[in-house]
Design an enzyme around this catalytic site. Sequence first.
Site, PDB file in Angstrom:
ATOM      1  N   SER A  51      39.281  41.558  39.688  1.00  0.00           N
ATOM      2  CA  SER A  51      38.691  41.117  40.986  1.00  0.00           C
ATOM      3  C   SER A  51      38.493  39.424  40.917  1.00  0.00           C
ATOM      4  O   SER A  51      38.659  38.821  41.717  1.00  0.00           O
ATOM      5  CB  SER A  51      37.410  41.614  41.431  1.00  0.00           C
ATOM      6  OG  SER A  51      36.441  41.721  40.666  1.00  0.00           O
ATOM      7  N   HIS A 279      30.905  36.710  41.924  1.00  0.00           N
ATOM      8  CA  HIS A 279      32.379  36.504  41.911  1.00  0.00           C
ATOM      9  C   HIS A 279      32.603  35.041  42.219  1.00  0.00           C
ATOM     10  O   HIS A 279      31.859  34.049  42.971  1.00  0.00           O
ATOM     11  CB  HIS A 279      32.984  37.316  42.767  1.00  0.00           C
ATOM     12  CG  HIS A 279      33.500  38.619  41.940  1.00  0.00           C
ATOM     13  ND1 HIS A 279      32.381  39.632  41.970  1.00  0.00           N
ATOM     14  CD2 HIS A 279      34.490  39.382  41.764  1.00  0.00           C
ATOM     15  CE1 HIS A 279      32.897  40.674  41.261  1.00  0.00           C
ATOM     16  NE2 HIS A 279      34.006  40.298  41.283  1.00  0.00           N
TER      17      HIS A 279
END
Length: 299
Positions: A51, A279
């Site tokens: 990711s 993230h």
Amino acid sequence: MTHFPGRPLPARRTLAAITVAGATLLSAGAAPSAFAASTADGPNYVALGDSYASGAGLPGVTDTQCDRTTAGYAAVVSRTSAGNGRTFKNVTCTGATTAALWNAQGSKPPQLNALTPNTKLVTLTLGGNDVGFTSVLTTCALVAPSDPAGNPCEKYFTAGGKDVLGERINTVEGRVRDALTDIRRRSPDAKVIVAGYPALFPDTGAGCAEVPFAKGDFAFLRDVTKKLDRALQRRATAGDRAVRFADTYAVTVGHDMCQPRDRRWIESLNPGEHTLAAHPNSWGQFAMAAAAYEEILKP
């Protein structure tokens, strides 16, 4: 200057930090030698990873199952070669471990299957899910109330003198070594860029109220990230001159999840709109792209 929709332009010093590393990233005119012009026998550039490479949580979704977006650093790098007849195959996928290189991930085939002898550039970011980063963060949050001023999460993962996360990182290093060998076998002419993980936590080891971890565990989690990056760097610099390491940590220091939102390139556990917790946001992905592209340009 490229502007990512939905995000304010950063301060001048922030712009400088990412522009120095990747000034040519914004100028697609010069074609890096890592690419080949022929597209007849497979993609010239293949992106592998999880990711952190796919741009998970960001706008411009191109694959819902993998949460793959046009804002991922690999996709950003691919656009620097637009119009030059180069093909791009992005097989990055959220949740991918190193096992996804050789094994199917749900309905997705093994990532290494995308490689061909015509592949001239490969980017790779993997290992975080092997370490179990999401579950580690969850554990750290759960144990924090037991000792808010201490380091209960570190104690949990080192109980009995066993370094659980260190052992996982050692396993990752071996698998990345095997992956690089396999990449070279499948695509012998490829330049390979192993991109590390960015600075999720303050490099000083200090904590912040917005992230619900015990004070002492911020330094522990910082060090785990650095250990994983060092393992990836060791594999990337083990002797094959066609393999390079892109240090995405250094370029993101000072833009971790504890920074004010206008300086934050890594989202906190309470992420902003169209982002994903823990993230990189669009600016974080751009910084990672700049670090990777700097290595691509080196002879």
